[in-house]
Design a protein around this motif. Structure first.
Motif, mmCIF file in Angstrom:
data_model
loop_
_atom_site.group_PDB
_atom_site.id
_atom_site.type_symbol
_atom_site.label_atom_id
_atom_site.label_comp_id
_atom_site.label_asym_id
_atom_site.label_seq_id
_atom_site.Cartn_x
_atom_site.Cartn_y
_atom_site.Cartn_z
ATOM 1 N N GLN A 246 0.791 -1.342 0.146
ATOM 2 C CA GLN A 246 -0.071 0.023 0.107
ATOM 3 C C GLN A 246 0.796 1.399 -0.059
ATOM 4 N N PHE A 247 2.095 1.214 0.527
ATOM 5 C CA PHE A 247 2.882 2.337 0.691
ATOM 6 C C PHE A 247 3.912 2.626 -0.558
ATOM 7 N N HIS A 248 3.967 1.506 -1.542
ATOM 8 C CA HIS A 248 4.875 1.684 -2.752
ATOM 9 C C HIS A 248 4.192 0.535 -3.626
ATOM 10 N N PRO A 249 2.990 0.866 -4.122
ATOM 11 C CA PRO A 249 2.215 -0.077 -5.269
ATOM 12 C C PRO A 249 2.878 -0.158 -6.522
ATOM 13 N N GLY A 250 3.592 0.809 -6.749
ATOM 14 C CA GLY A 250 4.488 0.606 -7.972
ATOM 15 C C GLY A 250 6.015 0.237 -7.857
ATOM 16 N N LEU B 161 3.935 5.456 -6.567
ATOM 17 C CA LEU B 161 2.565 5.136 -5.836
ATOM 18 C C LEU B 161 1.532 4.653 -6.761
ATOM 19 N N SER B 162 2.032 4.104 -8.013
ATOM 20 C CA SER B 162 0.973 3.662 -8.760
ATOM 21 C C SER B 162 1.473 2.577 -9.767
ATOM 22 N N ALA B 163 0.890 1.523 -9.777
ATOM 23 C CA ALA B 163 1.218 0.234 -10.804
ATOM 24 C C ALA B 163 0.677 0.536 -12.351
ATOM 25 N N ASP B 164 -0.332 1.715 -12.443
ATOM 26 C CA ASP B 164 -0.610 2.150 -13.755
ATOM 27 C C ASP B 164 -0.321 3.330 -14.230
#
Length: 249
Positions: A71-75, A176-179
């Protein structure tokens, strides 16, 4: 007191390390023992909270560990001693210890940490060799054999020649995002920890706030992502190989 949103146990080859998620700094401290020692393999601070793997009163060894995209580094995914990601360096387990015995008080860790992003090259954008230990015997604080590798546009890892100067990893996706399709040039600044006040703001070490006879070591890795083409930069901090000990009188 610090709030704890979640606690997970990660089984290790020897001992158990605690993965803790913290969300607020401590406001007051209860009475603490005269001897205490903590080793944090890493503490990730993304601004909204912290994620850490810490040990106390044990020896710890792990042949390989991957945090996944939390949750703190989803990317990003943080890896410890992952042989596939080790920049061709010699294979070794990640090892840590923390002891608070009458004649043996100290803490430290040794191994490789790698960070994987969403880049399709499947090469980490950062590989860091850690070797830190602090003891109460003469207030020793000796970081050894440190090495930093960063990924360039060609997908190859290059070793930083001088750890006292910023290095740049190129075309890194966001933490912060995988997308997020954006790519960032990411400045890597290494700050050596030589005193406890440098790590008080990291959750595992709040309890050492202004405590006398405390020694500390580690590396604070400051990652600043600047969007290619312009935009506001984002900064993340990772305390790697952090260790602290309260020494007996």
């Amino acid at each position: 007191m610090a709030g704890t949103a979640a606690r997970l146990l990660a089984a290790a080859t020897a001992g158990v390390a605690l993965l803790s998620i913290t969300t607020a700094p401590a406001q007051a401290q209860p009475p603490r023992p005269s001897r205490e020692a903590t080793a944090a393999l890493y503490v990730f601070d993304g601004g909204a909270g912290q994620e850490a793997i810490t040990i106390e009163n044990q020896n710890w060894s792990m042949p390989e560990y991957a945090s996944g995209r939390t949750q703190f580094h989803p990317g990003w995914s943080i890896h410890l001693s992952d042989e596939k990601l080790g920049a061709g360096l010699p294979r070794q387990d990640y090892k840590a210890d923390a002891h608070q015995e009458e004649n043996r008080t100290g803490a430290g860790s040794k191994g490789f940490i790698s960070i994987i992003d969403q880049n399709q090259l499947d090469v980490p954008f950062l590989v860091l060799k850690v070797d830190h230990h602090v003891t109460c015997s003469g207030f020793v604080n000796v970081p050894l054999n440190l090495r930093l590798f960063v990924r360039k546009h060609d997908g190859e890892l290059r070793e930083a020649a001088n750890l006292n100067e910023p290095a740049t990893a190129e075309a890194v996706t966001g933490a912060l995002s995988a997308d997020d399709p954006k790519k960032y040039d990411t400045t890597v600044q290494i700050n050596s920890v030589t005193k406890p006040s440098q790590i008080w703001n990291y959750g595992p070490f709040w309890k050492y706030f202004e405590r006398p006879r405390t020694v500390a070591t580690g590396m604070e890795v400051v990652l600043t992502q600047k969007p290619i083409g312009g935009g506001d930069p984002k900064t993340y901090k990772i305390l790697v190989g952090g260790a602290a000990a309260v020494c007996p009188e």
